[in-house]
Design an enzyme around this catalytic site. Sequence first.
Site, PDB file in Angstrom:
ATOM      1  N   SER A  60       2.234   4.075   0.910  1.00  0.00           N
ATOM      2  CA  SER A  60       2.755   2.653   0.588  1.00  0.00           C
ATOM      3  C   SER A  60       1.843   2.203   2.196  1.00  0.00           C
ATOM      4  O   SER A  60       1.184   2.799   3.026  1.00  0.00           O
ATOM      5  CB  SER A  60       4.085   2.106   1.144  1.00  0.00           C
ATOM      6  OG  SER A  60       4.158   2.883   2.536  1.00  0.00           O
ATOM      7  N   SER A  69      13.637   6.468  -9.229  1.00  0.00           N
ATOM      8  CA  SER A  69      14.626   6.719  -8.658  1.00  0.00           C
ATOM      9  C   SER A  69      16.113   7.198  -9.051  1.00  0.00           C
ATOM     10  O   SER A  69      16.350   5.869  -9.627  1.00  0.00           O
ATOM     11  CB  SER A  69      14.992   7.532  -6.817  1.00  0.00           C
ATOM     12  OG  SER A  69      13.462   7.138  -6.951  1.00  0.00           O
ATOM     13  N   HIS A  87      14.029  -0.859  -6.503  1.00  0.00           N
ATOM     14  CA  HIS A  87      13.567   0.007  -5.743  1.00  0.00           C
ATOM     15  C   HIS A  87      14.114   0.160  -5.232  1.00  0.00           C
ATOM     16  O   HIS A  87      15.609  -1.001  -4.414  1.00  0.00           O
ATOM     17  CB  HIS A  87      12.345  -0.853  -4.258  1.00  0.00           C
ATOM     18  CG  HIS A  87      10.534  -1.178  -4.461  1.00  0.00           C
ATOM     19  ND1 HIS A  87      10.240  -1.889  -5.148  1.00  0.00           N
ATOM     20  CD2 HIS A  87       9.988   0.050  -5.208  1.00  0.00           C
ATOM     21  CE1 HIS A  87       9.398  -2.381  -6.055  1.00  0.00           C
ATOM     22  NE2 HIS A  87       8.536  -1.003  -5.632  1.00  0.00           N
ATOM     23  N   ASP A  94      -1.215  -5.725  -5.547  1.00  0.00           N
ATOM     24  CA  ASP A  94       0.359  -6.102  -6.066  1.00  0.00           C
ATOM     25  C   ASP A  94       0.510  -7.793  -6.271  1.00  0.00           C
ATOM     26  O   ASP A  94       0.737  -8.135  -4.723  1.00  0.00           O
ATOM     27  CB  ASP A  94       1.847  -5.270  -5.369  1.00  0.00           C
ATOM     28  CG  ASP A  94       2.628  -5.395  -5.660  1.00  0.00           C
ATOM     29  OD1 ASP A  94       3.297  -6.424  -6.596  1.00  0.00           O
ATOM     30  OD2 ASP A  94       3.668  -5.250  -4.991  1.00  0.00           O
ATOM     31  N   HIS A  99       7.635   1.117 -11.926  1.00  0.00           N
ATOM     32  CA  HIS A  99       8.934   1.336 -10.238  1.00  0.00           C
ATOM     33  C   HIS A  99      10.310   1.484  -9.890  1.00  0.00           C
ATOM     34  O   HIS A  99      10.772   1.200 -11.612  1.00  0.00           O
ATOM     35  CB  HIS A  99       7.782   0.250  -9.628  1.00  0.00           C
ATOM     36  CG  HIS A  99       6.711   0.056  -9.339  1.00  0.00           C
ATOM     37  ND1 HIS A  99       5.846   0.439  -8.169  1.00  0.00           N
ATOM     38  CD2 HIS A  99       5.232   0.382 -10.257  1.00  0.00           C
ATOM     39  CE1 HIS A  99       4.277   0.552  -8.230  1.00  0.00           C
ATOM     40  NE2 HIS A  99       4.076   0.048  -9.643  1.00  0.00           N
ATOM     41  N   GLY A 100      10.487   2.074  -8.612  1.00  0.00           N
ATOM     42  CA  GLY A 100      11.483   1.772  -8.674  1.00  0.00           C
ATOM     43  C   GLY A 100      13.017   2.738  -9.696  1.00  0.00           C
ATOM     44  O   GLY A 100      13.725   2.235  -9.970  1.00  0.00           O
ATOM     45  N   GLU A 133       0.547  -5.829 -10.390  1.00  0.00           N
ATOM     46  CA  GLU A 133       1.116  -4.965 -11.455  1.00  0.00           C
ATOM     47  C   GLU A 133       1.352  -7.104 -12.074  1.00  0.00           C
ATOM     48  O   GLU A 133       1.413  -8.244 -11.458  1.00  0.00           O
ATOM     49  CB  GLU A 133       2.555  -6.033 -10.021  1.00  0.00           C
ATOM     50  CG  GLU A 133       4.033  -6.176 -10.349  1.00  0.00           C
ATOM     51  CD  GLU A 133       4.881  -6.091  -9.487  1.00  0.00           C
ATOM     52  OE1 GLU A 133       4.348  -4.423  -8.213  1.00  0.00           O
ATOM     53  OE2 GLU A 133       6.140  -5.880  -8.903  1.00  0.00           O
ATOM     54  N   ASP A 191      -0.444   2.535  -2.623  1.00  0.00           N
ATOM     55  CA  ASP A 191       1.292   2.206  -3.555  1.00  0.00           C
ATOM     56  C   ASP A 191       0.903   0.896  -2.892  1.00  0.00           C
ATOM     57  O   ASP A 191       1.353   0.184  -1.493  1.00  0.00           O
ATOM     58  CB  ASP A 191       2.718   2.845  -2.737  1.00  0.00           C
ATOM     59  CG  ASP A 191       3.144   2.437  -3.729  1.00  0.00           C
ATOM     60  OD1 ASP A 191       3.160   1.590  -4.930  1.00  0.00           O
ATOM     61  OD2 ASP A 191       4.201   2.261  -3.332  1.00  0.00           O
ATOM     62  N   ASP A 245      10.167   7.648  -4.201  1.00  0.00           N
ATOM     63  CA  ASP A 245       9.927   7.984  -3.317  1.00  0.00           C
ATOM     64  C   ASP A 245      11.494   8.086  -3.255  1.00  0.00           C
ATOM     65  O   ASP A 245      11.988   8.518  -1.856  1.00  0.00           O
ATOM     66  CB  ASP A 245       9.529   6.065  -3.047  1.00  0.00           C
ATOM     67  CG  ASP A 245       9.549   6.078  -1.375  1.00  0.00           C
ATOM     68  OD1 ASP A 245       9.901   7.157  -0.302  1.00  0.00           O
ATOM     69  OD2 ASP A 245       8.588   5.307  -0.582  1.00  0.00           O
TER      70      ASP A 245
HETATM   71  P1  13P Z   1      12.314   4.117  -6.221  1.00  0.00           P
HETATM   72  O1  13P Z   1      12.532   3.601  -4.468  1.00  0.00           O
HETATM   73  O2  13P Z   1      12.995   3.588  -7.150  1.00  0.00           O
HETATM   74  O3  13P Z   1      11.627   6.050  -5.353  1.00  0.00           O
HETATM   75  O4  13P Z   1      11.200   3.535  -6.051  1.00  0.00           O
HETATM   76  C1  13P Z   1       9.674   4.089  -5.321  1.00  0.00           C
HETATM   77  C2  13P Z   1       8.991   2.701  -5.825  1.00  0.00           C
HETATM   78  O5  13P Z   1       8.511   2.365  -6.771  1.00  0.00           O
HETATM   79  C3  13P Z   1       7.554   3.137  -5.306  1.00  0.00           C
HETATM   80  O6  13P Z   1       6.496   2.221  -5.266  1.00  0.00           O
HETATM   81  O1  G3H Z   2       8.177   0.854  -3.081  1.00  0.00           O
HETATM   82  C1  G3H Z   2       8.067   0.868  -1.907  1.00  0.00           C
HETATM   83  C2  G3H Z   2       7.985   2.571  -1.799  1.00  0.00           C
HETATM   84  O2  G3H Z   2       9.075   3.092  -1.785  1.00  0.00           O
HETATM   85  C3  G3H Z   2       7.454   2.229  -0.015  1.00  0.00           C
HETATM   86  O3  G3H Z   2       8.468   1.687   1.184  1.00  0.00           O
HETATM   87  O4  G3H Z   2       7.243   0.482   2.229  1.00  0.00           O
HETATM   88  O5  G3H Z   2       9.377   1.750   3.077  1.00  0.00           O
HETATM   89  O6  G3H Z   2       7.066   2.688   2.838  1.00  0.00           O
HETATM   90  P1  G3H Z   2       8.163   1.710   2.159  1.00  0.00           P
HETATM   91 ZN    ZN Z   3       7.089   0.440  -5.706  1.00  0.00          ZN
END
Ligand code: 13P
Ligand code: G3H
Ligand code: ZN
Length: 307
Positions: free
Chosen positions: A49, A213, A180, A104, A210-211, A134, A81, A255
């Site tokens: 990121s 997890s 996220h 993005d 994305h998002g 996106e 990312d 992530d």
């Molecule tokens: P999570 O926070 O659900 O792991 O999503 C990560 C993500 O989308 C990174 O771009």
């Molecule tokens: O989608 C975002 C990722 O979870 C990255 O998070 O910007 O804290 O590294 P970050």
């Molecule tokens: Zn993301």
Amino acid sequence: MLTSLSSVLAKAQRGRYAVGAFNFNNLETLQAIMGAAEAEHSPVILQTSEGALAYAGMEELAALVHLAAKKSKRPVIFHLDHGKDYALVVEAVKSGLYTSVMFDGSALPFKENVRRTKKIVEMAHQRGMSVEAEIGLIAGKEDFVSVSERDAAMTQPAQAAEFARLTQCDALAVAIGTRHGAFKMKKESSLDFHRLKLIAEATRVPLVLHGASGVPSHIKRLCTQSGCEISSAKGIPDAQIKKAVSLGICKVNIDTDLRIAFDAGIRTFLKQRPDVIDPREILKPARDLMAMVARSKMRLFGCSKKG
Ligand code: 13P
Ligand code: G3H
Ligand code: ZN
């Protein structure tokens, strides 16, 4: 070996599976992800990121990836990312360090998102790099105030198709109700599968979730038992991820699940062994736990044994 995002996603689309895209900021997380890819014979997307670059540096993280990819027989993609800063995305493309970038522009008006994405695509394609873009807003950092705002921010199928056609992007991140971070769903709710189906019917571009997890319960338990306050955390259930993949998702971003595994590993170890001061001993259980999580994701997404 390093390979291109578009070739790996084209294969995933034909085979109806998704490739895991894992965020990393340090050596131990990278080792865990690569260890999982080797053990599962899986292609893997390693992504940084803007925050990761601010924390550890683009060249430093790239050096780790390039060395790991050289030693590996698995297809490895190095991806930027959520590049929201246009100048940073241009820098990443020109650096030649990445195999793909995400621009993005989801917070921009449609026309401006198209204009900037198109420029990045032209620049990247000239260098043999792929581009993820996106359309629609994925919640998390910019939370929505009401349900109607959330719906309005989701990806519109016809607009997604038009966006992909105009920009010629290689992958498209869509908003279908994910968020996220660790606090995604208040109670049992479902992703908008109908919307995803319509988007997949409207465009052939590989789709990205994305998002995604899941906040696995055993990891959450380890965290809370050792003092980390995430008891109300809730992720996307595995069955919903599987369904999203069956409907056309080809890349799944993770992530948070690695973050909480890292946290659980460190906290649990330190609680049991307050006598230890060697960072290698402290970080090893965290690395093992992250590798276990990454392996289970590869099996869930169907990319195990595909690389
Ligand atoms: P999570 O926070 O659900 O792991 O999503 C990560 C993500 O989308 C990174 O771009
Ligand atoms: O989608 C975002 C990722 O979870 C990255 O998070 O910007 O804290 O590294 P970050
Ligand atoms: Zn993301």
